[in-house]
Every structure is written in structure tokens, then in C-alpha cells.
Design a protein around this motif. Sequence first.
Motif, short mmCIF file in Angstrom:
data_model
loop_
_atom_site.label_atom_id
_atom_site.label_comp_id
_atom_site.label_asym_id
_atom_site.label_seq_id
_atom_site.Cartn_x
_atom_site.Cartn_y
_atom_site.Cartn_z
N THR A 1 0.77 -1.13 -0.02
CA THR A 1 0.14 -0.20 0.01
C THR A 1 0.87 1.28 0.02
O THR A 1 1.63 1.47 0.83
N ALA A 2 0.51 2.09 -0.91
CA ALA A 2 1.20 3.39 -0.97
C ALA A 2 0.30 4.42 -0.22
O ALA A 2 -0.64 5.01 -0.97
N VAL A 3 0.67 5.19 0.74
CA VAL A 3 -0.25 6.05 1.69
C VAL A 3 0.23 7.12 1.02
O VAL A 3 1.38 7.84 1.27
N VAL A 4 -0.74 8.08 0.44
CA VAL A 4 -0.37 9.40 -0.20
C VAL A 4 -1.06 10.29 0.80
O VAL A 4 -2.33 10.49 0.92
N SER A 5 -0.26 10.89 1.30
CA SER A 5 -0.73 12.00 2.57
C SER A 5 -0.80 13.43 1.62
O SER A 5 0.43 13.70 1.01
N THR A 6 -1.63 14.17 1.84
CA THR A 6 -1.90 15.26 1.08
C THR A 6 -2.96 16.24 1.69
O THR A 6 -3.77 16.01 2.51
N PRO A 7 -2.64 17.50 1.88
CA PRO A 7 -3.60 18.36 2.60
C PRO A 7 -5.03 18.70 1.89
O PRO A 7 -5.87 18.97 2.46
N GLY A 8 -5.07 18.25 0.69
CA GLY A 8 -6.27 18.37 0.00
C GLY A 8 -6.64 17.24 -0.85
O GLY A 8 -5.96 16.39 -0.96
N ALA A 9 -7.60 17.34 -1.61
CA ALA A 9 -8.05 16.19 -2.40
C ALA A 9 -6.95 16.08 -3.64
O ALA A 9 -6.48 16.98 -4.33
N LEU A 10 -6.71 14.82 -4.10
CA LEU A 10 -5.79 14.44 -5.11
C LEU A 10 -6.79 13.58 -6.10
O LEU A 10 -7.67 12.87 -6.03
N SER A 11 -6.30 13.87 -7.35
CA SER A 11 -7.01 13.31 -8.69
C SER A 11 -6.83 11.96 -8.53
O SER A 11 -5.84 11.44 -8.15
N GLU A 12 -7.70 11.16 -9.27
CA GLU A 12 -7.83 9.93 -9.34
C GLU A 12 -6.62 9.24 -10.27
O GLU A 12 -5.91 8.40 -10.01
N ALA A 13 -6.28 10.29 -11.29
CA ALA A 13 -5.33 10.05 -12.25
C ALA A 13 -3.84 9.95 -11.68
O ALA A 13 -3.02 9.20 -11.71
N ALA A 14 -3.51 11.17 -10.65
CA ALA A 14 -2.34 11.06 -10.01
C ALA A 14 -2.12 9.97 -9.22
O ALA A 14 -1.02 9.19 -8.83
N LEU A 15 -3.34 9.39 -8.41
CA LEU A 15 -3.03 8.13 -7.43
C LEU A 15 -2.75 6.87 -8.39
O LEU A 15 -1.93 6.23 -7.63
N LYS A 16 -3.35 6.83 -9.52
CA LYS A 16 -3.03 5.74 -10.45
C LYS A 16 -1.64 5.83 -10.80
O LYS A 16 -0.95 4.53 -10.94
N ALA A 17 -1.22 6.80 -11.14
CA ALA A 17 0.11 7.07 -11.71
C ALA A 17 1.07 6.80 -10.69
O ALA A 17 2.23 6.22 -10.61
N ILE A 18 0.57 7.30 -9.46
CA ILE A 18 1.67 6.91 -8.18
C ILE A 18 1.54 5.39 -7.97
O ILE A 18 3.00 4.79 -7.82
N ALA A 19 0.50 4.52 -8.03
CA ALA A 19 0.60 3.37 -7.95
C ALA A 19 1.07 2.53 -8.72
O ALA A 19 2.10 1.64 -8.64
N ALA A 20 1.21 3.13 -10.01
CA ALA A 20 1.61 2.20 -11.27
C ALA A 20 3.37 2.58 -11.01
O ALA A 20 4.02 1.65 -11.15
N ASN A 21 3.64 3.67 -10.75
CA ASN A 21 5.26 4.02 -10.42
C ASN A 21 5.78 3.04 -9.29
O ASN A 21 6.65 2.18 -9.48
N TYR A 22 5.35 2.87 -8.02
CA TYR A 22 5.88 2.08 -7.12
C TYR A 22 5.59 0.68 -7.31
O TYR A 22 6.28 0.07 -6.86
N THR A 23 4.44 0.11 -8.22
CA THR A 23 4.47 -1.04 -8.68
C THR A 23 5.65 -1.53 -9.43
O THR A 23 5.93 -2.63 -9.22
N ALA A 24 6.14 -0.60 -10.26
CA ALA A 24 7.14 -0.81 -11.22
C ALA A 24 8.46 -0.79 -10.28
O ALA A 24 9.43 -1.55 -10.51
N VAL A 25 8.66 0.13 -9.37
CA VAL A 25 9.76 0.29 -8.67
C VAL A 25 9.91 -1.10 -7.75
O VAL A 25 11.37 -1.36 -7.57
N TYR A 26 8.86 -1.36 -6.98
CA TYR A 26 9.14 -2.49 -5.98
C TYR A 26 8.90 -3.74 -6.50
O TYR A 26 9.36 -5.02 -6.08
N GLY A 27 8.64 -3.77 -7.80
CA GLY A 27 8.26 -5.04 -8.39
C GLY A 27 7.08 -5.86 -7.88
O GLY A 27 7.20 -7.33 -7.97
N ARG A 28 6.16 -5.35 -7.08
CA ARG A 28 4.84 -6.00 -6.69
C ARG A 28 3.82 -5.07 -6.65
O ARG A 28 3.94 -3.75 -6.58
#
Lengths: 131, 218
Positions: A63-90
Amino acid sequence: MKRDKKITQFAKKLVELSKDNGVVTEARVGEVLAGLKKSAHRNPLAVLKSFLVFLRREVALQTAVVSTPGALSEAALKAIAANYTAVYGRPVTAVTKIDASLIAGVRVRVGDDVYDASVAGRLKRLAENVH
Amino acid sequence: MKALFYSFFLACVLPFGLFAAADSHGEITHTIEADLEHVEESLTEEAGKLQAIAGKFGVTWPTLIAQMVNFCLVAFALYKFAVKPIAATLDDRQQKIADGLQYAEEMKTQLAEAERERAEKAKQAAIDAQKILAEAREQSKEMIDVKTQEAASQAEAIIRKASEATELERQKMLSDVRQEVARLVVATSSKVLSRDLSDAEKSTFSESAAKELASAGN
């Protein structure tokens, strides 16, 4: 001590059984718990405690816990998830967490790793670099 | 002692000599009477005078012989029981005195020798003492020099450490001041940014940061 080691190994095996294609799912966890209930282990409380610890650790690693002061777009969350999936290989899923102390920006935590791109974090690093 | 004994002996023998001289004098008178006819009468008169004197003093041959025998006995007894032990005692004492004198002389010699040895030892001791004193002075001087150098080096080390400690303290103080200033700046900036940034600006910055993190690992 020997029993604890055995319980630890057994809990780790249970966590592996709780994964579906490398991802811990609620359904598999339920099945594992049902199987554990039927098996009538000699020390079920210790096994459950160890299983819970390793399960939380595994969930935190996935799980990637994304802390932010306001709402974040769904696209940004998916991009972050995809990035760390590639980084950690899981498989890594992203969840948001509101934190007004960050002022602006985001801070991502995967397991014990923290990636900070917030204003508060940058100011903190700036203060730490001043000697 | 021997001289005393000879004097005593002569004093004892003198009457006998005088008597013998008187007797021999009578014999010579008779011989001269045979040779010198013209003095026969005078000699006869003198002989008569001597006989008169002897008779007047009571000197007779038996008495004289008895006195001589008595004198010899007394002299022998004196010599045997008085003079001889006394002489032996005196010789013994003289020998003891001589031994004592010799012993005293030897002691004197030994004392002189001992005094000379003592003086030599005292002289040698004084020389040794001077030598030791000189060595001690030299060692003390060296020790003082070494201690002085050590004290100087220690003082320099203390001063250097104090300077280093002062410098470190100053650096630490500067660092603390910088950190405090930085903390104040950050706190102020945080408050200002929190207050002045609008929600749209915050959202824009967050989206930008999310994109930054999303592309960080690629």
C-alpha cells in the motif's frame, strides 16, 4: 523459543497463502482464517498474533499511503500506484490520507520508505541543511 | 737499679778495703824497713802508733775476722733475700714499663696510622661527597629543565585545548543560532504559506508533486 520460531514460520506461510497473484486479498485471508479455525492449532492465539503482524507488514508493503492537504485526482493516484508497482516489483495500491500540516504537495509512504514532495518537508529539509 | 746495687755494694765493701789498705800499708813498711835502714826507727814508731790506735779502738784480729764473717753473712743474706728479689722485681717492673712504653709507642704509631687513614678516608669522603653533590646538582638542573619543558608543553597544550574548546563552543553557538534562525524562518514560512496559499494553489502544487513522485522511479 523454538515454539516461537515455529509459530513465526507458520504465520509467514499463512501470509503467503493469503496472497492472490502476489496481492493479499480479503477473500484469501478469510479462507486462511477458516482453515486455521478448522485445524485447531495448539496455540491459536500466538499464531493469530503473528499472522496479524506479518499481514499488516505485507499490507503496508503493498500500500502506498499518499498524504496530502487536499483532495488528489484519481489519475495522480493511479500514476503513483503504477510507479511504485514498477519500482518495488510487486502490486502496490495507492490510498489517500489528508494531512493539513503538509501545507501543499504530497508525501508517499510504502512500508518503511517515505517519499516527500510536500512544502512542509522541503522547508524541514531546508532547515536541516542550514548549519 | 744495677747502679744502685753497685753503690750499695761498694759502700758495704769500703771498710774492708780501708782495713786491707791499712794492712798492706804495714807490710810495705816492713819491706821498706829492710831496704831503708835509716828510716827504721821512724817506722817502728809509726807501727807502734798504729798498734796503739788499734788497741785504743779495740780492733783485734778475732773481732775483725768475726765482723768480716758477720758482714759476709749479712751481705749474703741481704743479697739473697732482699737485693735479689728487689732487683728481680725492679727488673720485672722495668721490663713491664719498657713493654708499656713499647706498647704505647706501638699504640701511638697505630693511632697515627689510624689518624692518617681517617684523614684519608675523610678526604676521600669529602671528594666523594663533592662528586655526589655535583652530580645531584647536575641531575637536579636537568630535572628542572625537563620539568620546565614539560610544564611549558602542558601549558601550551592547555592553551591549545582551551582555544579549541572556545572555537568549538563558538562554532556550536553559531550552529545553534543558524538552526534557530532556520527554524524560525521555516515556522514563519509555514504559517505564511498556510495562510496565503489558496486551495487552488495547494491543489495545483499537490498535483505537480504527485506527478513528480510518479515519475521519480522511471
